[in-house]
Design a protein around this motif. Sequence first.
Motif, PDB file in Angstrom:
ATOM      1  N   LYS A  22       0.837  -1.204   0.000  1.00 54.19           N
ATOM      2  CA  LYS A  22       0.000   0.000   0.000  1.00 54.19           C
ATOM      3  C   LYS A  22       0.877   1.262   0.000  1.00 54.19           C
ATOM      4  CE  LYS A  22      -4.243   1.900   1.760  1.00 54.19           C
ATOM      5  NZ  LYS A  22      -5.446   1.710   2.555  1.00 54.19           N
ATOM      6  N   GLN A  23       1.964   1.218   0.787  1.00 54.90           N
ATOM      7  CA  GLN A  23       2.870   2.383   0.855  1.00 54.90           C
ATOM      8  C   GLN A  23       3.536   2.641  -0.489  1.00 54.90           C
ATOM      9  OE1 GLN A  23       5.668   1.499   3.960  1.00 54.90           O
ATOM     10  NE2 GLN A  23       4.329   2.237   5.567  1.00 54.90           N
ATOM     11  N   ASN A  24       4.009   1.550  -1.117  1.00 57.94           N
ATOM     12  CA  ASN A  24       4.786   1.701  -2.348  1.00 57.94           C
ATOM     13  C   ASN A  24       3.917   1.927  -3.580  1.00 57.94           C
ATOM     14  OD1 ASN A  24       6.914   1.155  -0.676  1.00 57.94           O
ATOM     15  ND2 ASN A  24       7.446  -0.822  -1.574  1.00 57.94           N
ATOM     16  N   TYR A  25       2.746   1.304  -3.587  1.00 62.91           N
ATOM     17  CA  TYR A  25       1.944   1.284  -4.808  1.00 62.91           C
ATOM     18  C   TYR A  25       0.538   1.866  -4.667  1.00 62.91           C
ATOM     19  CZ  TYR A  25       5.532  -1.808  -6.692  1.00 62.91           C
ATOM     20  OH  TYR A  25       6.718  -2.325  -7.145  1.00 62.91           O
ATOM     21  N   GLY A  26       0.185   2.267  -3.467  1.00 58.90           N
ATOM     22  CA  GLY A  26      -1.182   2.743  -3.227  1.00 58.90           C
ATOM     23  C   GLY A  26      -1.593   3.863  -4.161  1.00 58.90           C
ATOM     24  N   LEU A  32      -4.952   4.650 -11.082  1.00 56.22           N
ATOM     25  CA  LEU A  32      -5.470   3.794 -12.148  1.00 56.22           C
ATOM     26  C   LEU A  32      -6.966   3.548 -11.954  1.00 56.22           C
ATOM     27  CD1 LEU A  32      -3.654   0.561 -13.375  1.00 56.22           C
ATOM     28  CD2 LEU A  32      -6.068   0.902 -13.595  1.00 56.22           C
ATOM     29  N   ALA A  33      -7.361   3.232 -10.735  1.00 54.57           N
ATOM     30  CA  ALA A  33      -8.783   2.971 -10.445  1.00 54.57           C
ATOM     31  C   ALA A  33      -9.630   4.214 -10.720  1.00 54.57           C
ATOM     32  CB  ALA A  33      -8.941   2.524  -8.994  1.00 54.57           C
ATOM     33  N   ARG A  34      -9.060   5.381 -10.436  1.00 60.95           N
ATOM     34  CA  ARG A  34      -9.789   6.649 -10.613  1.00 60.95           C
ATOM     35  C   ARG A  34     -10.117   6.904 -12.083  1.00 60.95           C
ATOM     36  NH1 ARG A  34      -6.352   9.402  -7.494  1.00 60.95           N
ATOM     37  NH2 ARG A  34      -7.350   8.871  -5.527  1.00 60.95           N
ATOM     38  N   ASN A  35      -9.345   6.313 -12.996  1.00 61.45           N
ATOM     39  CA  ASN A  35      -9.625   6.464 -14.426  1.00 61.45           C
ATOM     40  C   ASN A  35     -10.877   5.704 -14.848  1.00 61.45           C
ATOM     41  OD1 ASN A  35      -7.414   8.089 -14.883  1.00 61.45           O
ATOM     42  ND2 ASN A  35      -6.076   6.383 -15.437  1.00 61.45           N
ATOM     43  N   GLN A  41     -14.877   6.796  -2.852  1.00 63.19           N
ATOM     44  CA  GLN A  41     -15.141   5.632  -1.995  1.00 63.19           C
ATOM     45  C   GLN A  41     -14.917   4.339  -2.792  1.00 63.19           C
ATOM     46  OE1 GLN A  41     -19.028   5.583  -0.188  1.00 63.19           O
ATOM     47  NE2 GLN A  41     -18.703   3.572   0.707  1.00 63.19           N
ATOM     48  N   ASP A  42     -15.402   4.352  -4.043  1.00 67.50           N
ATOM     49  CA  ASP A  42     -15.203   3.181  -4.913  1.00 67.50           C
ATOM     50  C   ASP A  42     -13.721   2.946  -5.167  1.00 67.50           C
ATOM     51  OD1 ASP A  42     -18.134   3.370  -7.122  1.00 67.50           O
ATOM     52  OD2 ASP A  42     -17.799   2.422  -5.168  1.00 67.50           O
ATOM     53  N   VAL A  43     -12.987   4.049  -5.360  1.00 71.03           N
ATOM     54  CA  VAL A  43     -11.550   3.954  -5.617  1.00 71.03           C
ATOM     55  C   VAL A  43     -10.840   3.322  -4.413  1.00 71.03           C
ATOM     56  CG1 VAL A  43      -9.441   5.328  -5.910  1.00 71.03           C
ATOM     57  CG2 VAL A  43     -11.455   5.846  -7.285  1.00 71.03           C
ATOM     58  N   GLU A  44     -11.158   3.822  -3.230  1.00 74.83           N
ATOM     59  CA  GLU A  44     -10.524   3.289  -1.999  1.00 74.83           C
ATOM     60  C   GLU A  44     -10.870   1.817  -1.805  1.00 74.83           C
ATOM     61  OE1 GLU A  44     -10.834   7.420   0.527  1.00 74.83           O
ATOM     62  OE2 GLU A  44     -11.348   5.563   1.564  1.00 74.83           O
ATOM     63  N   GLU A  45     -12.135   1.481  -2.024  1.00 73.92           N
ATOM     64  CA  GLU A  45     -12.559   0.085  -1.861  1.00 73.92           C
ATOM     65  C   GLU A  45     -11.873  -0.804  -2.895  1.00 73.92           C
ATOM     66  OE1 GLU A  45     -17.044   1.042  -0.109  1.00 73.92           O
ATOM     67  OE2 GLU A  45     -16.827  -0.072  -1.974  1.00 73.92           O
ATOM     68  N   CYS A  46     -11.710  -0.266  -4.100  1.00 73.80           N
ATOM     69  CA  CYS A  46     -11.053  -1.033  -5.161  1.00 73.80           C
ATOM     70  C   CYS A  46      -9.602  -1.320  -4.787  1.00 73.80           C
ATOM     71  CB  CYS A  46     -11.137  -0.262  -6.481  1.00 73.80           C
ATOM     72  SG  CYS A  46     -10.500  -1.189  -7.872  1.00 73.80           S
ATOM     73  N   ASN A  76      -8.535  -4.837 -13.762  1.00 71.12           N
ATOM     74  CA  ASN A  76      -9.617  -5.823 -13.893  1.00 71.12           C
ATOM     75  C   ASN A  76     -10.710  -5.593 -12.848  1.00 71.12           C
ATOM     76  OD1 ASN A  76      -8.360  -7.054 -16.048  1.00 71.12           O
ATOM     77  ND2 ASN A  76      -7.361  -8.620 -14.811  1.00 71.12           N
ATOM     78  N   LEU A  77     -10.293  -5.314 -11.612  1.00 69.80           N
ATOM     79  CA  LEU A  77     -11.278  -5.088 -10.543  1.00 69.80           C
ATOM     80  C   LEU A  77     -12.040  -3.785 -10.771  1.00 69.80           C
ATOM     81  CD1 LEU A  77      -9.392  -6.311  -7.346  1.00 69.80           C
ATOM     82  CD2 LEU A  77     -11.260  -7.428  -8.549  1.00 69.80           C
ATOM     83  N   SER A  78     -11.351  -2.779 -11.301  1.00 63.08           N
ATOM     84  CA  SER A  78     -12.009  -1.494 -11.591  1.00 63.08           C
ATOM     85  C   SER A  78     -13.071  -1.679 -12.671  1.00 63.08           C
ATOM     86  CB  SER A  78     -10.985  -0.461 -12.069  1.00 63.08           C
ATOM     87  OG  SER A  78     -10.010  -0.237 -11.087  1.00 63.08           O
ATOM     88  N   ILE A  79     -12.719  -2.426 -13.718  1.00 65.33           N
ATOM     89  CA  ILE A  79     -13.662  -2.664 -14.818  1.00 65.33           C
ATOM     90  C   ILE A  79     -14.853  -3.471 -14.304  1.00 65.33           C
ATOM     91  CG2 ILE A  79     -13.991  -3.881 -17.015  1.00 65.33           C
ATOM     92  CD1 ILE A  79     -11.100  -3.067 -17.720  1.00 65.33           C
TER      93      ILE A  79
END
Lengths: 185, 69
Positions: A22-26, A32-35, A41-46, A76-79
């Motif tokens: 999470k620290q290195n890649y969060g 990416l999820a935000r795109n 909230q969806d982004v954080e949950e993703c 994949n999870l975002s889609i």
Amino acid sequence: MTDRELIELYNKRDESAVTHTKQNYGRLLAGLARNFLRSEQDVEECVDDVLLAVWNSIPPDRPENFTAYLCRIAKNLSIKRLRDASVQKRTPESVVNIDELHETLAGGETPESGFDLHMTAEIINRFIGSLSAEKRYTFVRRYWYGDSVKDIAAALNAREEKVKTALFRLRKDLAKELRKEGITE
Amino acid sequence: MTPEELMKAVDLTADEYIAEAAVPPAKHGIFGFNGAKAVFAAAACLVVFLLAGIVLKNNVPPTQTAPTT
């Protein structure tokens, strides 16, 4: 901490692996999820879903490229979230980007032999590999990560017009390459 | 080729390119300028320097020599 050391933590079932990831890649994963997703909230949950998915998949998975591995899971999870959402206020940038690319390529018809996914992917990869570092970044961020022109321009410290022009030329060049290889006619 | 087919093909972008694009490419050259831009920037600096030298030379009064008796 290197990616190899991080993967070892997962293999040892050391929960600090999740914290380090999470620290290195969060930030990368959230971007990416935000795109694809509009709600923070969806982004954080993703992102949390990605971390859980990685915890559950390593082992037995032994990713060669941990950054790409995380990004693929996040995309994949975002889609999947995007498809599951019942209401979308507007079309996400990532979908607009593929439509933009398709418009350039749609001038060519698929030959009678049909669409060959792996051949097309190979040609696209070869095309990406032939580009300069800056053009490669622009293409991959736009069409794989789903970034906006504004975000790409900010990252490259360039004007938006310059990025738009570069993308236009890249699409034209890719279209030419696909026609040359017989993927489109 | 449909947009969905195209999306699947783009999704198969190689891992090395996905990972590389996680970070913007480093700027090379002098202050981010390289190639033709660097030459142009250097030439512009040289012109400004030369002009400044000419202006200063014209504005600075000549050194007075001691009168001979």
